[in-house]
Design a protein around this motif. Sequence first.
Motif, PDB file in Angstrom:
ATOM      1  N   ALA A  99       0.824  -1.218   0.000  1.00  0.00           N
ATOM      2  CA  ALA A  99       0.000   0.000   0.000  1.00  0.00           C
ATOM      3  C   ALA A  99       0.856   1.265   0.000  1.00  0.00           C
ATOM      4  CB  ALA A  99      -0.915  -0.009   1.216  1.00  0.00           C
ATOM      5  N   ALA A 100       1.970   1.242   0.736  1.00  0.00           N
ATOM      6  CA  ALA A 100       2.816   2.432   0.812  1.00  0.00           C
ATOM      7  C   ALA A 100       3.381   2.774  -0.567  1.00  0.00           C
ATOM      8  CB  ALA A 100       3.945   2.210   1.813  1.00  0.00           C
ATOM      9  N   SER A 101       3.846   1.748  -1.296  1.00  0.00           N
ATOM     10  CA  SER A 101       4.416   1.994  -2.616  1.00  0.00           C
ATOM     11  C   SER A 101       3.344   2.469  -3.597  1.00  0.00           C
ATOM     12  CB  SER A 101       5.091   0.724  -3.134  1.00  0.00           C
ATOM     13  OG  SER A 101       5.689   0.971  -4.383  1.00  0.00           O
ATOM     14  N   LEU A 102       2.181   1.844  -3.565  1.00  0.00           N
ATOM     15  CA  LEU A 102       1.105   2.251  -4.488  1.00  0.00           C
ATOM     16  C   LEU A 102       0.687   3.698  -4.211  1.00  0.00           C
ATOM     17  CD1 LEU A 102      -0.999  -1.034  -4.601  1.00  0.00           C
ATOM     18  CD2 LEU A 102       0.346  -0.039  -6.479  1.00  0.00           C
ATOM     19  N   ARG A 103       0.573   4.049  -2.942  1.00  0.00           N
ATOM     20  CA  ARG A 103       0.188   5.423  -2.578  1.00  0.00           C
ATOM     21  C   ARG A 103       1.275   6.412  -2.999  1.00  0.00           C
ATOM     22  NH1 ARG A 103      -2.357   9.060  -3.133  1.00  0.00           N
ATOM     23  NH2 ARG A 103      -2.160  10.876  -1.787  1.00  0.00           N
ATOM     24  N   LEU A 104       2.514   6.049  -2.692  1.00  0.00           N
ATOM     25  CA  LEU A 104       3.654   6.901  -3.054  1.00  0.00           C
ATOM     26  C   LEU A 104       3.671   7.189  -4.555  1.00  0.00           C
ATOM     27  CD1 LEU A 104       6.552   8.097  -2.435  1.00  0.00           C
ATOM     28  CD2 LEU A 104       7.423   5.808  -2.914  1.00  0.00           C
ATOM     29  N   HIS A 105       3.503   6.140  -5.345  1.00  0.00           N
ATOM     30  CA  HIS A 105       3.595   6.310  -6.796  1.00  0.00           C
ATOM     31  C   HIS A 105       2.384   7.026  -7.378  1.00  0.00           C
ATOM     32  CE1 HIS A 105       6.898   3.369  -6.311  1.00  0.00           C
ATOM     33  NE2 HIS A 105       7.405   4.081  -7.306  1.00  0.00           N
ATOM     34  N   GLU A 106       1.214   6.746  -6.824  1.00  0.00           N
ATOM     35  CA  GLU A 106       0.019   7.449  -7.296  1.00  0.00           C
ATOM     36  C   GLU A 106       0.210   8.960  -7.114  1.00  0.00           C
ATOM     37  OE1 GLU A 106      -3.412   6.861  -4.848  1.00  0.00           O
ATOM     38  OE2 GLU A 106      -4.789   7.570  -6.388  1.00  0.00           O
ATOM     39  N   ALA A 107       0.735   9.331  -5.942  1.00  0.00           N
ATOM     40  CA  ALA A 107       0.934  10.751  -5.641  1.00  0.00           C
ATOM     41  C   ALA A 107       1.981  11.385  -6.552  1.00  0.00           C
ATOM     42  CB  ALA A 107       1.337  10.922  -4.180  1.00  0.00           C
ATOM     43  N   ALA A 108       2.869  10.560  -7.127  1.00  0.00           N
ATOM     44  CA  ALA A 108       3.926  11.073  -7.999  1.00  0.00           C
ATOM     45  C   ALA A 108       3.521  11.015  -9.473  1.00  0.00           C
ATOM     46  CB  ALA A 108       5.212  10.278  -7.778  1.00  0.00           C
ATOM     47  N   GLY A 109       2.255  10.723  -9.738  1.00  0.00           N
ATOM     48  CA  GLY A 109       1.764  10.769 -11.114  1.00  0.00           C
ATOM     49  C   GLY A 109       1.826   9.460 -11.874  1.00  0.00           C
ATOM     50  N   PHE A 110       2.054   8.356 -11.157  1.00  0.00           N
ATOM     51  CA  PHE A 110       2.031   7.043 -11.811  1.00  0.00           C
ATOM     52  C   PHE A 110       0.580   6.574 -11.936  1.00  0.00           C
ATOM     53  CE2 PHE A 110       6.359   7.342 -10.593  1.00  0.00           C
ATOM     54  CZ  PHE A 110       7.087   6.421 -11.307  1.00  0.00           C
ATOM     55  N   ARG A 111       0.285   5.825 -13.003  1.00  0.00           N
ATOM     56  CA  ARG A 111      -1.048   5.239 -13.152  1.00  0.00           C
ATOM     57  C   ARG A 111      -0.925   3.718 -13.196  1.00  0.00           C
ATOM     58  NH1 ARG A 111      -3.090   3.404 -18.146  1.00  0.00           N
ATOM     59  NH2 ARG A 111      -1.425   3.260 -19.692  1.00  0.00           N
ATOM     60  N   ILE A 112      -2.003   3.062 -12.853  1.00  0.00           N
ATOM     61  CA  ILE A 112      -2.027   1.604 -12.911  1.00  0.00           C
ATOM     62  C   ILE A 112      -2.355   1.167 -14.334  1.00  0.00           C
ATOM     63  CG2 ILE A 112      -3.278  -0.450 -12.145  1.00  0.00           C
ATOM     64  CD1 ILE A 112      -3.556   0.916  -9.388  1.00  0.00           C
ATOM     65  N   VAL A 113      -1.445   0.374 -14.920  1.00  0.00           N
ATOM     66  CA  VAL A 113      -1.680  -0.159 -16.269  1.00  0.00           C
ATOM     67  C   VAL A 113      -2.558  -1.404 -16.162  1.00  0.00           C
ATOM     68  CG1 VAL A 113      -0.560  -1.102 -18.328  1.00  0.00           C
ATOM     69  CG2 VAL A 113       0.548   0.736 -17.030  1.00  0.00           C
ATOM     70  N   GLY A 114      -2.254  -2.225 -15.189  1.00  0.00           N
ATOM     71  CA  GLY A 114      -3.057  -3.438 -15.021  1.00  0.00           C
ATOM     72  C   GLY A 114      -2.468  -4.344 -13.961  1.00  0.00           C
ATOM     73  N   ARG A 115      -3.228  -5.353 -13.648  1.00  0.00           N
ATOM     74  CA  ARG A 115      -2.796  -6.313 -12.629  1.00  0.00           C
ATOM     75  C   ARG A 115      -2.416  -7.617 -13.316  1.00  0.00           C
ATOM     76  NH1 ARG A 115      -5.097  -6.930  -6.708  1.00  0.00           N
ATOM     77  NH2 ARG A 115      -4.368  -9.007  -6.145  1.00  0.00           N
ATOM     78  N   ARG A 116      -1.247  -8.112 -12.998  1.00  0.00           N
ATOM     79  CA  ARG A 116      -0.742  -9.342 -13.611  1.00  0.00           C
ATOM     80  C   ARG A 116      -0.902 -10.463 -12.583  1.00  0.00           C
ATOM     81  NH1 ARG A 116       4.775  -8.175 -16.396  1.00  0.00           N
ATOM     82  NH2 ARG A 116       3.864  -9.460 -18.033  1.00  0.00           N
ATOM     83  N   GLU A 117      -1.824 -11.375 -12.883  1.00  0.00           N
ATOM     84  CA  GLU A 117      -2.213 -12.374 -11.886  1.00  0.00           C
ATOM     85  C   GLU A 117      -1.208 -13.518 -11.806  1.00  0.00           C
ATOM     86  OE1 GLU A 117      -6.195 -13.498 -12.852  1.00  0.00           O
ATOM     87  OE2 GLU A 117      -6.986 -11.500 -12.391  1.00  0.00           O
ATOM     88  N   ARG A 118      -0.770 -13.788 -10.586  1.00  0.00           N
ATOM     89  CA  ARG A 118       0.162 -14.888 -10.329  1.00  0.00           C
ATOM     90  C   ARG A 118       1.284 -14.919 -11.373  1.00  0.00           C
ATOM     91  NH1 ARG A 118      -4.771 -16.185  -8.951  1.00  0.00           N
ATOM     92  NH2 ARG A 118      -5.388 -17.146 -10.899  1.00  0.00           N
TER      93      ARG A 118
END
Length: 164
Positions: free
Chosen positions: A116-135
Amino acid sequence: MTPADWPEVAEIYRQGIEDGEATFETRVPSWQDFDAARLSDPRVVAVDDGGRVLGWAAAAPVSAREAYRGVVEHSVYVLRAARGRGVGRLLLSAFVDAAEAAGVWTIQASVFPENAASLRLHEAAGFRIVGRRERIARSAAGPHAGTWRDTVLIERRSARNGIR
Ligand SMILES: CC(C)(COP(=O)(O)OP(=O)(O)OC[C@H]1O[C@@H](n2cnc3c(N)ncnc32)[C@H](O)[C@@H]1OP(=O)(O)O)[C@@H](O)C(=O)NCCC(=O)NCCS
């Protein structure tokens, strides 16, 4: 980051590996291997007033192909005792600035969805989620050893470099 920073950088990397939510890597490489696998620029450390290294960020090219020369995959790690105090935010901001100055147009990373810390950090820095790669891969050591884990692919596109 200079070769003299390596012992502290390596310890911060070791802590991140040990905690089990940062990477599939199982051991810290030698300085020679770390240095050879990553771009010399952008590459940054955060230091406190006494010169102690509190965190680092570095990146590797995603491809040797000429067309992808501005696409990099990065890592950002903060000393366990210094997390949650804004060091990651400062570090990532400096790293992004250095990447922009170096002509990078896409910074990407794979993040465990539990981080969660990394996702929050990156979201705040302008990163977007491209997608989730399962297993996508199986953890070989640490708290998740033997588990196939998802990653979230994130990216930040430069407004300054690349396509407008
Ligand atoms: C991920 C990491 C680099 C973040 O660095 P940090 O210095 O702890 O983060 P910051 O204090 O700058 O906080 C950045 C944002 O994340 C949030 N955050 C920090 N820790 C958090 C946590 N445990 N859970 C949820 N959000 C968190 C902060 O609130 C802040 O968001 P805000 O500005 O909206 O309040 C650091 O926790 C770390 O080194 N973790 C181990 C290695 C790792 O996972 N690296 C990333 C691999 S993809």
